[in-house]
Design an enzyme around this catalytic site. Structure first.
Site, PDB file in Angstrom:
ATOM      1  N   LYS A 134       0.873  -1.167   0.000  1.00  0.00           N
ATOM      2  CA  LYS A 134       0.000   0.000   0.000  1.00  0.00           C
ATOM      3  C   LYS A 134       0.912   1.220   0.000  1.00  0.00           C
ATOM      4  O   LYS A 134       1.614   1.485   0.980  1.00  0.00           O
ATOM      5  CB  LYS A 134      -0.897  -0.007   1.234  1.00  0.00           C
ATOM      6  CG  LYS A 134      -1.881   1.136   1.258  1.00  0.00           C
ATOM      7  CD  LYS A 134      -2.913   0.920   2.343  1.00  0.00           C
ATOM      8  CE  LYS A 134      -4.038   1.920   2.269  1.00  0.00           C
ATOM      9  NZ  LYS A 134      -3.616   3.312   2.437  1.00  0.00           N
ATOM     10  N   LYS A 308      -6.471  -8.159  -2.595  1.00  0.00           N
ATOM     11  CA  LYS A 308      -7.634  -8.041  -3.480  1.00  0.00           C
ATOM     12  C   LYS A 308      -8.013  -9.429  -3.998  1.00  0.00           C
ATOM     13  O   LYS A 308      -7.119 -10.239  -4.286  1.00  0.00           O
ATOM     14  CB  LYS A 308      -7.309  -7.140  -4.682  1.00  0.00           C
ATOM     15  CG  LYS A 308      -6.912  -5.728  -4.288  1.00  0.00           C
ATOM     16  CD  LYS A 308      -6.419  -4.904  -5.464  1.00  0.00           C
ATOM     17  CE  LYS A 308      -5.955  -3.532  -4.973  1.00  0.00           C
ATOM     18  NZ  LYS A 308      -5.213  -2.786  -5.984  1.00  0.00           N
TER      19      LYS A 308
HETATM   20  S1  IVH Z   1      -6.716  -0.156  -4.402  1.00  0.00           S
HETATM   21  C1  IVH Z   1     -11.176   0.301  -4.973  1.00  0.00           C
HETATM   22  N1  IVH Z   1      -4.143  -0.544  -4.114  1.00  0.00           N
HETATM   23  O1  IVH Z   1      -4.994   3.587  -0.464  1.00  0.00           O
HETATM   24  C2  IVH Z   1      -9.846   0.197  -4.359  1.00  0.00           C
HETATM   25  N2  IVH Z   1      -5.073   1.422  -3.161  1.00  0.00           N
HETATM   26  O2  IVH Z   1      -6.859   3.615   1.737  1.00  0.00           O
HETATM   27  C3  IVH Z   1      -8.913   1.218  -4.830  1.00  0.00           C
HETATM   28  N3  IVH Z   1      -3.440   2.903  -2.106  1.00  0.00           N
HETATM   29  O3  IVH Z   1      -7.381   5.618  -2.001  1.00  0.00           O
HETATM   30  C4  IVH Z   1      -7.667   1.270  -4.110  1.00  0.00           C
HETATM   31  N4  IVH Z   1      -1.674   1.684  -2.531  1.00  0.00           N
HETATM   32  O4  IVH Z   1      -4.904   5.971  -2.612  1.00  0.00           O
HETATM   33  C5  IVH Z   1      -5.177   0.268  -3.843  1.00  0.00           C
HETATM   34  N5  IVH Z   1      -1.885  -0.966  -3.979  1.00  0.00           N
HETATM   35  C6  IVH Z   1      -2.912  -0.182  -3.724  1.00  0.00           C
HETATM   36  C7  IVH Z   1      -2.747   1.029  -3.033  1.00  0.00           C
HETATM   37  C8  IVH Z   1      -3.866   1.809  -2.760  1.00  0.00           C
HETATM   38  C9  IVH Z   1      -2.117   2.801  -1.988  1.00  0.00           C
HETATM   39  C10 IVH Z   1      -4.255   4.010  -1.562  1.00  0.00           C
HETATM   40  C11 IVH Z   1      -5.246   4.617  -2.518  1.00  0.00           C
HETATM   41  C12 IVH Z   1      -6.577   4.503  -1.822  1.00  0.00           C
HETATM   42  C13 IVH Z   1      -6.157   4.355  -0.404  1.00  0.00           C
HETATM   43  C14 IVH Z   1      -7.209   3.648   0.407  1.00  0.00           C
END
Ligand code: IVH
Length: 715
Positions: A134, A308
């Site tokens: 993340k 995911k």
């Molecule tokens: S998926 C529908 N993957 O984390 C899901 N988010 O706390 C979309 N983020 O708003 C997000 N790394 O800015 C996803 N590998 C990753 C991520 C990630 C950072 C952030 C993103 C999101 C936030 C949510």
């Protein structure tokens, strides 16, 4: 409605096809051009300011959805125009969501269990996931049409972000055009803009040397660099981008999350090379440990691992809750900790009257950020007792002078993890929580079962009134440029300007102009231009979307999500206001209707209904709304859905999907799912074993469908 020349009916705009939107855009553009000529060249306006602004906003919204309409001919001047004072707003074609957070390993097995249950999968059916870092940056959505980058937008509130296209074009990791073959006609790529540790350190050193602003951490530096009105500044900042998700696509990228990530790489994006596929929770946790172990040497900040569901067909079935997908979760790294001394306890009075104790700390660095305050939650927390006055096992009381361990996780307010009793000063005494509001001296009381003590002063308590006003102008509420917390505090106490309640904001300019002395523009910190801008910003906000208005009222328990749910359900202010006025808490058709909204529980509902029945509150709302044009809600509805706007009830056993999935699917298609059959029910979906609901439906003439008929109806 196309052809409407007042700009008052934007509710259908969001559902227009590209061709219809193009037609409407051309028509509205003609009206604006004509109005400009009448106003500037002939000095004979043909539109009121409000109508003119409303049309401009409709044009901008159309351009947000169909960026191809923002040509140099458009009167919105989005292309080739001088830099505006703020970024243009962009409505995301597909909402940008956030992620549910988890901290413990057990929450990951729960995540897997919940998904299996929702999908009706057995404990041993295969269910694969991806795991990826993340990234601690800010999310960005990149829209490509025929392989070319046409728009870049920040997340904003998830519905509407800011147009930062010119800035995004300066980031080397963002390809334009896309590479490779079979490029989809429309592709929105989503990912994270971030800054590496090395680039961050060099940037801060440069900033320091030139007397510029330095940044607290790489994420702030990335955000500050992307949100520059002058793209040449962004160009000089070393930003990077990882792609990890997508929004609207004209053709599927792949059948799986891992396949889609590989595809994004082929198209020219950087994807994180620690991303992997895992067969279940045990593999996910192993990936988490590995990524966590390598965290310090990555060279950029990550704050957890995102899991995911790999199969995109399953992702589609799982769908979304109001702000987060069911198919993903962020497993955060443990918070960072530090010991320091608690120097004092201050009591802050919030907009709902809650007395919140705040720890004032000897400043200490926690994970690279200086912390001087931490939340102490409420009086029981400080006393280490529950609301019945019984000692909480393992909890310690917290006293001024104590050494406390503070921690911060992500963006949240620092908290206290532990107290070192061995270092407690001999003269430290238990903290006495005030029984009177420290701001207005009204009684501060606790409702039975409530851990929070509240000031009973209402709007006569200056602290509550000021906090309510600050909330009212905040970003997710009225978001008035130039009217922030500082100005609210100043205007509140000012004998001439006297902004004491929200309605006063809309008469501020009149009071200022009626006052011959001490004009705002002549005061410290203001000038002709800033005051003109402020008054213009206030004027612009006389037209406000319903969800923002509901949120802005600051009703207890009504946050942004609840406000959106209420707005989507009632659509217009008139409908919302009249239903709340007619409702009685606890019973009756209006109450039923309100609590039938998915996500609206009885506590929230009672809070809204009570607010509308409190005389002083109600009068204040009425005074406010008299100044406003409230725009109806435009819920996102899947076009072509046969059940949009319909009310559906499920009963009996469903065989092809679980009840939870059926309900979520119906809601995603714009239907309302109710718990009981009434005259307003459109369909009863009855599986085997349907009981009294089927009888009710027969009596009321409600159409009854079996599961297959239902599936055929929703396609
Ligand atoms: S998926 C529908 N993957 O984390 C899901 N988010 O706390 C979309 N983020 O708003 C997000 N790394 O800015 C996803 N590998 C990753 C991520 C990630 C950072 C952030 C993103 C999101 C936030 C949510």
């Amino acid at each position: 409605m196309a052809g409407n020349d007042t700009g008052e009916e934007p509710k259908a705009d969001a559902a227009l096809t590209a061709v219809e939107a193009g037609r409407l855009h051309a028509e509205l553009s003609r009206i604006v051009t004509e109005a400009n000529r009448a106003y500037f060249a002939e000095d004979a306006p043909i539109l009121s300011d409000a109508d003119y602004d409303a049309i401009k906003r409709r044009l901008l919204a159309l351009e947000g959805r169909f960026p191809g309409l923002a040509t140099s001919e458009s009167p919105t001047g989005q292309v080739g125009a001088a830099p505006s004072e703020t970024f243009a707003k962009v409505r995301h074609a597909v909402r940008m969501l956030s992620l549910e957070n988890a901290f413990e390993d057990a929450e990951i097995t729960d995540f897997d269990d919940r998904i299996r249950k929702y999908l009706g999968l057995g404990a041993h059916a295969p269910l694969a996931f991806t795991a990826e870092p993340k990234i601690d940056g800010l999310s960005l959505s990149l829209r490509y049409e025929n392989g070319r980058l046409v728009q870049a937008a920040t997340r904003g509130d998830g519905e509407t972000g800011e147009n930062v296209t010119a800035n995004a074009r300066t980031i080397a990791d963002i390809p334009d055009p896309l590479q490779g073959a079979d490029i989809p006609a429309v592709l929105e790529v989503r990912g994270e803009v971030y800054m590496s540790h090395a680039d961050f350190a060099a940037l801060n050193a440069r900033q320091q040397a030139t007397g510029g602003k330095t940044f607290a951490n790489p994420r702030n530096a990335a955000a500050g660099s992307l949100r520059q009105l002058d793209p040449s500044i962004t160009a000089a900042r070393p930003l990077k981008f990882f792609a990890y998700a997508w929004g609207e696509t004209s053709a599927p990228l792949a059948a799986s999350q891992s396949g889609a990530i590989a595809r994004l790489q082929e198209l020219g994006f950087q994807t994180n090379d620690l991303t992997l596929r895992a067969e279940g929770p045990a593999d996910l946790l192993a990936a988490y440990r590995r990524i966590e172990a390598g965290r310090a040497t990555l060279g950029y900040d990550i704050d957890g691992v995102v899991y995911k569901v790999d199969d995109l067909a399953l992702q589609a079935r799982l769908g979304f809750r109001s702000t987060t997908p069911r198919w993903a979760i962020a497993h955060k790294f443990p918070a960072q900790l530090a010991w320091t001394r608690l120097e004092a306890i201050d009591i802050q009075v919030g907009r709902t009257g809650a007395l919140s104790p705040v720890a004032r700390l000897l400043p200490v660095t926690v994970g690279g950020v200086v912390v001087q305050n931490a939340t102490l939650h409420n009086e029981d927390y400080i006393a280490g007792r529950d609301s019945r006055g019984e000692a909480i096992r393992g909890a310690k009381d917290i006293r001024i002078g104590d050494w406390v361990q503070v921690y911060r996780a992500g963006d949240v307010i620092p908290k206290i993890a532990d107290v070192d009793l061995s270092r407690r000063p001999a003269d430290a005494v238990p903290y006495e929580f005030p029984r009177l509001c420290p701001e207005c001296r009204s009684d501060a009381v606790r409702e039975p079962g409530d851990s929070v003590r509240r000031c009973t002063g209402g709007m006569s308590c200056p602290a509550q009134a000021v906090e309510k006003l600050k909330h009212f102008v905040s970003r997710a509420a009225f978001d008035i440029e130039g009217l922030g917390a500082k100005q609210i505090e100043m205007f509140f106490d000012d004998p001439v300007l006297r902004v004491r309640e929200p309605a006063d904001i809309f008469t501020l300019a009149a009071r200022d102009s009626a006052n011959p002395l001490q004009k705002l523009k002549n005061r410290d910190g203001f000038g002709e231009r800033s005051v003109a801008n402020l008054f213009r910003a206030i004027e612009e906000r006389r037209t406000i979307p319903l969800n923002r208005l509901i949120f802005a009222l600051g009703i207890r328990h009504v946050g942004e999500t609840a406000a959106q749910l209420l707005a989507n359900h009632y659509r217009t202010w008139e409908a919302f206001e009249s239903t709340m006025t007619a409702a009685t808490a606890g019973s009756g058709p209006e109450w039923q209707d309100l609590t039938d909204i998915n996500g609206v529980g009885s506590v929230l509902a009672a809070s809204v209904v009570t607010t509308f029945h409190q005389e002083a509150e109600r009068a204040m709302i009425d005074r406010l709304v008299a100044h406003l044009t409230v725009q109806p809600a435009v819920p996102r509805v899947v076009s072509g859905s046969a059940i949009a706007g319909k009310t559906v009830v499920f009963t009996g056993t469903l065989e092809k999907m679980t009840r939870a999935e059926a309900k979520a699917r119906a809601e995603a298609l714009g239907a309302r799912v109710a718990g009981s059959v009434s005259a307003r029910t459109d369909f009863l979906v009855a599986g085997p074993g349907a009981g009294s609901k089927a009888k009710d439906a027969a009596r009321l003439g409600v159409r009854v469908l079996d599961e297959d008929e239902w599936l055929a109806l929703i396609g």
